[in-house]
Each structure stands twice: as C-alpha cells, then as structure tokens.
Scaffold this motif. Structure first.
Motif, PDB file in Angstrom:
ATOM      1  N   CYS A 176       0.859  -1.183   0.000  1.00 44.97           N
ATOM      2  CA  CYS A 176       0.000   0.000   0.000  1.00 44.97           C
ATOM      3  C   CYS A 176       0.893   1.229   0.000  1.00 44.97           C
ATOM      4  N   THR A 210       2.097   5.329  -1.758  1.00 48.12           N
ATOM      5  CA  THR A 210       1.764   6.583  -2.415  1.00 48.12           C
ATOM      6  C   THR A 210       1.995   6.496  -3.922  1.00 48.12           C
ATOM      7  N   VAL A 224      -2.959   1.688  -4.217  1.00 45.15           N
ATOM      8  CA  VAL A 224      -2.379   3.022  -4.234  1.00 45.15           C
ATOM      9  C   VAL A 224      -3.153   3.904  -3.261  1.00 45.15           C
ATOM     10  N   LYS A 225      -2.431   4.770  -2.569  1.00 49.35           N
ATOM     11  CA  LYS A 225      -3.075   5.586  -1.545  1.00 49.35           C
ATOM     12  C   LYS A 225      -4.026   6.637  -2.119  1.00 49.35           C
ATOM     13  N   ASP A 226      -4.007   6.773  -3.455  1.00 48.56           N
ATOM     14  CA  ASP A 226      -4.950   7.673  -4.100  1.00 48.56           C
ATOM     15  C   ASP A 226      -6.378   7.140  -4.037  1.00 48.56           C
ATOM     16  N   GLU A 277      21.824  11.024  -6.411  1.00 44.46           N
ATOM     17  CA  GLU A 277      22.236  11.814  -5.247  1.00 44.46           C
ATOM     18  C   GLU A 277      22.772  13.170  -5.676  1.00 44.46           C
ATOM     19  N   GLY A 278      23.236  13.261  -6.910  1.00 43.97           N
ATOM     20  CA  GLY A 278      23.715  14.526  -7.410  1.00 43.97           C
ATOM     21  C   GLY A 278      25.228  14.671  -7.470  1.00 43.97           C
ATOM     22  N   GLY A 279      25.939  13.620  -7.146  1.00 46.81           N
ATOM     23  CA  GLY A 279      27.398  13.687  -7.134  1.00 46.81           C
ATOM     24  C   GLY A 279      27.999  13.638  -8.530  1.00 46.81           C
ATOM     25  N   THR A 280      29.305  13.781  -8.581  1.00 46.53           N
ATOM     26  CA  THR A 280      30.013  13.733  -9.855  1.00 46.53           C
ATOM     27  C   THR A 280      30.291  12.279 -10.242  1.00 46.53           C
ATOM     28  N   ASP A 313      32.499  10.660  -7.765  1.00 48.92           N
ATOM     29  CA  ASP A 313      31.792  10.223  -6.553  1.00 48.92           C
ATOM     30  C   ASP A 313      31.132   8.862  -6.765  1.00 48.92           C
ATOM     31  N   ARG A 325      18.331  13.188 -21.843  1.00 50.82           N
ATOM     32  CA  ARG A 325      19.467  13.895 -22.422  1.00 50.82           C
ATOM     33  C   ARG A 325      20.519  14.234 -21.384  1.00 50.82           C
ATOM     34  N   THR A 326      20.180  14.095 -20.141  1.00 52.38           N
ATOM     35  CA  THR A 326      21.176  14.257 -19.080  1.00 52.38           C
ATOM     36  C   THR A 326      20.944  13.147 -18.071  1.00 52.38           C
ATOM     37  N   ALA A 375      20.574  13.486 -14.976  1.00 52.86           N
ATOM     38  CA  ALA A 375      19.554  13.895 -14.012  1.00 52.86           C
ATOM     39  C   ALA A 375      18.164  13.542 -14.529  1.00 52.86           C
ATOM     40  N   GLU A 376      17.961  13.788 -15.820  1.00 52.76           N
ATOM     41  CA  GLU A 376      16.665  13.469 -16.407  1.00 52.76           C
ATOM     42  C   GLU A 376      16.458  11.959 -16.419  1.00 52.76           C
ATOM     43  N   ARG A 421      15.466  10.845 -13.065  1.00 54.93           N
ATOM     44  CA  ARG A 421      14.089  11.207 -12.770  1.00 54.93           C
ATOM     45  C   ARG A 421      13.113  10.236 -13.431  1.00 54.93           C
TER      46      ARG A 421
END
Lengths: 201, 201
Positions: free
Chosen positions: A81, A83, A103-105, A154-157, A160, A186-187, A189-190, A193
């Motif tokens: 159960c 989110t 789903v909690k919805d 995490e955002g490291g290089t 890292d 394309r990155t 980070a994307e 995500r």
DNA sequence: TCGTACCCATGCCATTTGTCATGCGTGACC
DNA sequence: GGTCACGCATGACAAATGGCATGGGTACGA
C-alpha cells in the motif's frame, strides 16, 4: 475475524488507517509498526492473516520485507500500500510474492475490498496501475545501470559514483550513457528522474 | 463543535484522517476535498473553523490556498499537515497566515491536540520542525536563483532552462553557479536536491 | 561449442558545464 | 547623491560530461 498487521512509517497515516480498518466489524488490527525491520518479529508474535506494507519505510523497504515474510509465514498474505503508482514497484511486489497492490490515491473502500479479496485467496491490483504497468513494460536497465543511476540521483560527480560503487570513472560513464540512451533522456539527471518515476530504481 | 475542512489529495489518507477525527466527540468534519482548487468553494459553503491542508495537492498548493483562505474567511484558521518536515515550508506557511503545522510522522493525538489548540486561538508547530527551522535559517537563494534551480531540477540542459525562463544561457549558468555555491553543493543536481530538502524551492 | 548478454575497463573527442571577471540598469536605503 | 543588492548579459577558460569504438572476462542458454 481477519487479523491485520499494519506497517507505515508515518504515524499519523498509520493511526488513521488503523482507525478506519477497525470500523469494519470483521477486521482486527493486531499489530502496528513504523519500520520495515520490525515487521518480521511483529508478524511472528501476532500471526496476522494480512500484512499491509508501505513501500518506503526506514530500515528495510516494504518490498524486501514482503519476500521474507512470504517465506517465514506462508499463511500470511501481503498487500503493498503506497503513495507511488509506479509500474516497476508493482512488478517487484509481484516478484516478492505480494498478493495485492493498493495506491493511496484510491478511496478507503477499495482498501477494505482488497483486504477481503486477498484474505479470500484472490489477488488485487489497482486497476489503473495494472494498465499502466502493461503499457510501460519492464525495466530496460541492466542491474549495474540501475545501480549507477541510483547513485547518480544523489547529485554527485562521476568520480563520486565511481568511488561509491568501486568502479572506474570510464565504466560509470558508460553505464550512465547507456542508461541515458535507454530512458531517452538527455542528461543523467533526467534519466534518473524518469527511471525513478517508473520504479526502475 | 469544531467544524473541520479536510484537504488531501490521497483519498485513502483523507478518508482515514476523517474517520479518526470523527472519533472525537467535539469534532465535525464538514468537508473533504482532494484538490487545492476546491478548497475556497467548499470553505464558503461549509464555513469551517479549521482548515486542514496538505502541502502538495494537484491544482494549487496548500500554502497558496492558505493565504487566500485567510483573506476570504478570516474566521477560519488553517493548519498545514504534510509529509515533509522542511524548514522552508514552515516559513512559507507562517507567511501565508497558517496557525499550525503538523508533520504526518507525528502520532494522531498530536493532530487532535493541534486542532484543539488552534481552535482556542493558539498556534501549534511541530516541535522538532521548529527547532530544525531555527537551526537552518532562511533561504540563502535569491528569487531568480530559486527559479533557475527549480527548473534545473527537471533534469534539462542549460539551454532548456534558458528557454523555459527566457534567459540567456550565460545568465542561467551564473545563477546556477551562485546557487551551487550557496548550497555548498558541487553539481546543480546536488544543489537542487539540497534546496528541495530545505523547502527553498 | 558457439553466440549472446552483461560487466568492466581504457582511450578519444566534441560538447556542456562550472567558474570567474566585467559591465549595465534598477530599485531600496542611508 | 552614493552605496548596495539584485537581475541580466557577455566572454573566456578549465574541467566534467556524453558519445563512441574497442577489448577482455564471465555466465547462460541454444
């Protein structure tokens, strides 16, 4: 009586869920815990029929706990159960032997309904999520690519990530490059995500 | 009787919270809505004493709604109730005229307690979060830096951010650089994570 | 046994990114 | 009027990143 174990890290939500479940005359909430690590002990002590597990909890994830619980107490069925309506989570939940995914919805009645069905030996998966999972398919990422992407989130290089995973920087770049390609990002980070949103991490 | 309006996008949580609040003899849940946009109309219709708002809801954020509600129905006090214990959110909630801030981690009794106190004209802020907010202080980011960082969190390239915000790429890089410095991060992804965690976005 | 997929690594190159210096305009404040 | 913080922009440079080719090792199923 249907005996229920409730695991959710948010005390307010956990308490509220317990209250609403106790309103059902044939439901009995026999245990409430706030971390994944507490689940096995509580389950052995209270022998619930149904374990209602949140995905994200401190300590151990609900999905990991589900697999263990399945082995330790075969009579206890688990319902995840959460989110997040992420296809990848559903796949992992099924793989871990879970019998339900809510789903909690969704409205409270659906949870009550799911518990009754699962207790009767059926399976229950949120309909919208099931469709989504079929449409998106399984994770295209290899195990290592997922590892690298998870660390990258995490955002490291690159250095890292390489250090954390004990890889060479070049290898990390290769895995990242592959992951970026497979997620059509394309990155990094994307890519992180997108993979996260699909539950591939 | 204390009349309560409940706004939370997760139907299961909303229903469960309503159930637990209805257990209190002097509480009356007069409205339940699932989006921020529905709040004002529901509030005018039901004239609640207390509005319990989640931060993240589809449509409008709880923090924005709180400010409007304060103007439209001065007699109605608002309590922000959210998953996230982020100092920045607390600051914005106070600025928006909220009288209480409860984290979903806390036990149900605390929410009940908060509602009673706020209804009595007092304020209530989760103690742990209050300490945290004092320790971390206000956002070091300028408005534009926050904008750029928020857009950067999507994972796009500098060019994407520049296009979205109608800035030159050089300006975007400058803002990002400043934000990275101020958050003591080493990449924009890390800066975005940190700022997000502090509620600065 | 062979092919295939995955993991790991190295090297190269064009592009992107982070950093810095510098400049201009505006509004707030003393 | 002067100072300061802020937003915006440009230009330049070193470092990091993302593609891409290549090769070796291992595990697994055909």
């Amino acid at each position: 009586m249907i005996r229920i174990l409730l695991a959710d890290d948010q005390a307010l939500v956990r308490g509220a869920l317990a209250a609403v479940l106790r309103l059902e005359p044939d439901f009995d909430v026999v245990a409430e815990v706030g971390t994944g690590t507490e689940v096995p002990a509580a389950a052995r002590r209270t022998t619930p029929d149904i374990a209602l597990l949140d995905v994200q909890m401190p300590g151990r994830e609900g999905l990991d706990v589900a697999a263990d619980l399945q082995r330790a107490l075969p009579g206890c069925r688990t319902i995840i159960c959460t989110t997040f309506s992420r296809p990848g989570y559903l796949a992992r939940a099924v793989a871990a032997g879970a019998s339900g995914y809510v789903v909690k919805d969704s409205p409270p009645e659906q949870l009550v309904d799911a518990i009754r069905r699962v207790h009767a030996g059926l399976r229950f998966v949120d309909p919208a999520l099931a469709a989504e999972a079929l449409a998106r398919g399984a994770s295209p990422l290899t195990g290592r690519e997922a590892d690298v992407l998870r660390t990258a989130a995490e955002g490291g290089t690159v250095a890292d990530i390489a250090r954390a995973l004990r890889l060479s920087e070049g290898t990390v770049r290769n895995h990242l490059s592959a992951a970026i390609g497979k997620t059509q990002a394309r990155t990094r980070a994307e890519a992180a995500r997108l993979a996260e949103a699909n539950g591939w991490l």
